[in-house]
Design a protein around this motif. Structure first.
Motif, PDB file in Angstrom:
ATOM      1  N   PHE A  37      52.999 -13.129 -65.748  1.00 41.57           N
ATOM      2  CA  PHE A  37      53.229 -11.875 -65.030  1.00 41.57           C
ATOM      3  C   PHE A  37      54.722 -11.598 -64.848  1.00 41.57           C
ATOM      4  O   PHE A  37      55.145 -10.438 -64.867  1.00 41.57           O
ATOM      5  N   ALA A  38      55.520 -12.647 -64.677  1.00 44.01           N
ATOM      6  CA  ALA A  38      56.966 -12.460 -64.565  1.00 44.01           C
ATOM      7  C   ALA A  38      57.532 -11.903 -65.859  1.00 44.01           C
ATOM      8  O   ALA A  38      58.377 -10.988 -65.852  1.00 44.01           O
ATOM      9  N   MET A  39      57.084 -12.432 -66.989  1.00 41.98           N
ATOM     10  CA  MET A  39      57.522 -11.933 -68.288  1.00 41.98           C
ATOM     11  C   MET A  39      57.061 -10.491 -68.501  1.00 41.98           C
ATOM     12  O   MET A  39      57.808  -9.646 -69.003  1.00 41.98           O
ATOM     13  N   LEU A  40      55.824 -10.204 -68.119  1.00 41.30           N
ATOM     14  CA  LEU A  40      55.287  -8.859 -68.288  1.00 41.30           C
ATOM     15  C   LEU A  40      56.057  -7.851 -67.447  1.00 41.30           C
ATOM     16  O   LEU A  40      56.356  -6.740 -67.903  1.00 41.30           O
ATOM     17  N   ALA A  41      56.396  -8.225 -66.215  1.00 40.98           N
ATOM     18  CA  ALA A  41      57.164  -7.325 -65.345  1.00 40.98           C
ATOM     19  C   ALA A  41      58.516  -7.000 -65.965  1.00 40.98           C
ATOM     20  O   ALA A  41      58.988  -5.852 -65.906  1.00 40.98           O
ATOM     21  N   GLU A  42      59.172  -8.006 -66.560  1.00 41.24           N
ATOM     22  CA  GLU A  42      60.455  -7.766 -67.226  1.00 41.24           C
ATOM     23  C   GLU A  42      60.277  -6.804 -68.398  1.00 41.24           C
ATOM     24  O   GLU A  42      61.081  -5.885 -68.587  1.00 41.24           O
ATOM     25  N   GLU A  43      59.241  -7.014 -69.174  1.00 39.70           N
ATOM     26  CA  GLU A  43      59.007  -6.156 -70.336  1.00 39.70           C
ATOM     27  C   GLU A  43      58.714  -4.720 -69.923  1.00 39.70           C
ATOM     28  O   GLU A  43      59.238  -3.767 -70.513  1.00 39.70           O
ATOM     29  N   LEU A  44      57.872  -4.538 -68.898  1.00 36.07           N
ATOM     30  CA  LEU A  44      57.546  -3.191 -68.436  1.00 36.07           C
ATOM     31  C   LEU A  44      58.770  -2.477 -67.863  1.00 36.07           C
ATOM     32  O   LEU A  44      58.841  -1.247 -67.888  1.00 36.07           O
ATOM     33  N   ALA A  45      59.719  -3.259 -67.366  1.00 37.44           N
ATOM     34  CA  ALA A  45      60.955  -2.672 -66.833  1.00 37.44           C
ATOM     35  C   ALA A  45      61.974  -2.383 -67.936  1.00 37.44           C
ATOM     36  O   ALA A  45      63.069  -1.880 -67.653  1.00 37.44           O
ATOM     37  N   GLY A  46      61.619  -2.716 -69.182  1.00 37.62           N
ATOM     38  CA  GLY A  46      62.506  -2.431 -70.299  1.00 37.62           C
ATOM     39  C   GLY A  46      63.562  -3.480 -70.550  1.00 37.62           C
ATOM     40  O   GLY A  46      64.529  -3.224 -71.274  1.00 37.62           O
ATOM     41  N   ARG A  47      63.386  -4.659 -69.957  1.00 38.61           N
ATOM     42  CA  ARG A  47      64.367  -5.728 -70.147  1.00 38.61           C
ATOM     43  C   ARG A  47      63.865  -6.727 -71.186  1.00 38.61           C
ATOM     44  O   ARG A  47      62.677  -7.045 -71.226  1.00 38.61           O
ATOM     45  N   ASP A 103      39.750 -16.953 -63.394  1.00 37.91           N
ATOM     46  CA  ASP A 103      39.938 -17.150 -61.960  1.00 37.91           C
ATOM     47  C   ASP A 103      41.425 -17.237 -61.613  1.00 37.91           C
ATOM     48  O   ASP A 103      41.842 -16.795 -60.544  1.00 37.91           O
ATOM     49  N   GLY A 104      42.231 -17.804 -62.523  1.00 42.41           N
ATOM     50  CA  GLY A 104      43.668 -17.882 -62.285  1.00 42.41           C
ATOM     51  C   GLY A 104      44.301 -16.508 -62.229  1.00 42.41           C
ATOM     52  O   GLY A 104      45.139 -16.228 -61.356  1.00 42.41           O
ATOM     53  N   VAL A 105      43.915 -15.621 -63.133  1.00 43.13           N
ATOM     54  CA  VAL A 105      44.431 -14.246 -63.112  1.00 43.13           C
ATOM     55  C   VAL A 105      43.944 -13.531 -61.862  1.00 43.13           C
ATOM     56  O   VAL A 105      44.702 -12.792 -61.215  1.00 43.13           O
ATOM     57  N   GLN A 106      42.689 -13.756 -61.487  1.00 46.21           N
ATOM     58  CA  GLN A 106      42.151 -13.138 -60.270  1.00 46.21           C
ATOM     59  C   GLN A 106      42.930 -13.588 -59.040  1.00 46.21           C
ATOM     60  O   GLN A 106      43.241 -12.775 -58.151  1.00 46.21           O
ATOM     61  N   ALA A 111      46.758 -12.033 -54.784  1.00 44.96           N
ATOM     62  CA  ALA A 111      47.985 -12.303 -54.020  1.00 44.96           C
ATOM     63  C   ALA A 111      49.026 -11.195 -54.196  1.00 44.96           C
ATOM     64  O   ALA A 111      49.954 -11.098 -53.390  1.00 44.96           O
ATOM     65  N   HIS A 112      48.879 -10.357 -55.220  1.00 45.75           N
ATOM     66  CA  HIS A 112      49.852  -9.284 -55.498  1.00 45.75           C
ATOM     67  C   HIS A 112      49.099  -7.981 -55.782  1.00 45.75           C
ATOM     68  O   HIS A 112      49.185  -7.436 -56.885  1.00 45.75           O
ATOM     69  N   PRO A 113      48.364  -7.454 -54.811  1.00 46.15           N
ATOM     70  CA  PRO A 113      47.479  -6.311 -55.068  1.00 46.15           C
ATOM     71  C   PRO A 113      48.198  -5.027 -55.463  1.00 46.15           C
ATOM     72  O   PRO A 113      47.596  -4.159 -56.090  1.00 46.15           O
ATOM     73  N   GLY A 114      49.462  -4.894 -55.104  1.00 47.54           N
ATOM     74  CA  GLY A 114      50.159  -3.642 -55.389  1.00 47.54           C
ATOM     75  C   GLY A 114      51.179  -3.738 -56.494  1.00 47.54           C
ATOM     76  O   GLY A 114      52.054  -2.877 -56.604  1.00 47.54           O
ATOM     77  N   TRP A 115      51.057  -4.718 -57.362  1.00 47.24           N
ATOM     78  CA  TRP A 115      52.147  -4.970 -58.305  1.00 47.24           C
ATOM     79  C   TRP A 115      52.353  -3.842 -59.311  1.00 47.24           C
ATOM     80  O   TRP A 115      53.451  -3.627 -59.796  1.00 47.24           O
TER      81      TRP A 115
END
Length: 295
Positions: A37-47, A103-106, A111-115
């Motif tokens: 998810f950390a990698m995905l957040a960076e990618e979605l932000a264009g980094r 279950d790990g993704v769930q 824990a991050h419902p608004g990400w």
């Protein structure tokens, strides 16, 4: 047998005819999912993301081989499709994964419902300005390209974790999708020289409230009404969605005018397709709740 949080979740895979046991604990899965998810957040932000470096760093922490970490990330990509989430570009979904990954993704999403919620404070105008021109194509059932994973398996994951319900409860996402479709309708009419009709397009669910069976009242270029129900997801085009009894009734009563526009991939680059009644020609409708009364 029920496994505790830090007990090994076991899968068996074949290698040169020999069965090998690959064990990942829930702790290892949680670290790997968080890294994904950390990698995905960076990618979605264009980094830019150095995937190989991330694999090596996580491999030392777990410890696992970097290749094993990469494969697990590909497994997570497949799980993300089932969960109606975007996935990392370049990490081709690998379908054969241990169920503990779901279950790990769930756990991470709980824990991050608004990400991925659109920024309400930015306002509708900013959401539209930040969104590329909406492309509306044919529904997935009418396309020739094969899906990246088996849609039946992903539908089973989506049903198990009620992904349609999660999208439906995400009011910020639904509102953002409606705003983008509203802008598309007005812009299309303006481009066709129908400024008069564009001025009459109405955001029903925002201005008049829910309960009409559609969200936007628009027009075709010839002036015929277009009653548009919008369903939005951050996930792929085949992510299941909820439709109310009233929406379904209006689709049948006003079948010549009613359109369902499914907006997908909203977090990355929104695209859409349209469905026309009868919806049963495209989707399988399944009752998800019942009214109970005493007799």
């Amino acid at each position: 047998m029920s496994l505790g949080k830090d007990h090994a979740c076991v899968i068996v895979r074949a290698y040169k005819g020999i069965a090998l046991v690959d064990t990942w604990t829930d702790s290892e899965i949680d670290l790997t999912v968080a890294d994904y998810f950390a990698m995905l957040a960076e990618e979605l932000a264009g980094r830019a993301v150095n995937k190989a470096a991330r694999y090596r760093a996580l491999a030392e922490l777990i410890p696992r081989s970097a290749k094993s970490v990469e494969r697990k990330h590909q497994n997570i990509s497949a799980v993300m499709i089932g969960f109606g989430q975007p996935w990392i570009a370049g990490l081709k979904p690998a379908r054969h994964y241990q169920l503990a990954l779901e279950d790990g993704v769930q756990r991470w999403l709980d824990a991050h419902p608004g990400w991925l919620k659109p920024n309400r404070s930015a306002g509708v105008a900013q959401v539209v300005a930040d969104t590329p021109r909406l492309w509306i194509g044919p529904p997935p059932t009418h396309r020739n390209e094969p899906p990246p994973v088996d849609p039946r398996l992903m539908a089973a994951v989506a049903m198990k974790y009620d992904i349609a319900g999660r999208d439906e409860r995400n009011s910020a996402l639904g509102r953002a999708g409606e705003a983008v479709v509203l802008h598309h309708e007005r812009t299309t009419l303006v481009d066709a020289g129908r400024h008069d009709l564009a001025a009459r397009v109405r955001w029903i669910s925002d201005q008049d409230g829910d309960g009409f069976g559609y969200d936007i009242a628009s027009f075709d270029q010839d002036g015929r009404e277009r009653l548009i129900e919008v369903k939005t997801t951050n996930g792929w085009e085949r992510t299941p969605f909820h439709i109310s009894r009233n929406e379904l009734a209006v689709s049948r009563e006003r079948h010549d005018d009613w359109h369902l526009i499914r907006v997908y991939n909203f977090a990355r680059r929104p695209s859409a397709f349209a469905l026309r009644p009868p919806l049963e020609s495209y989707v399988e409708l399944t009752a998800t709740s019942f009214s109970a009364r005493f007799v």
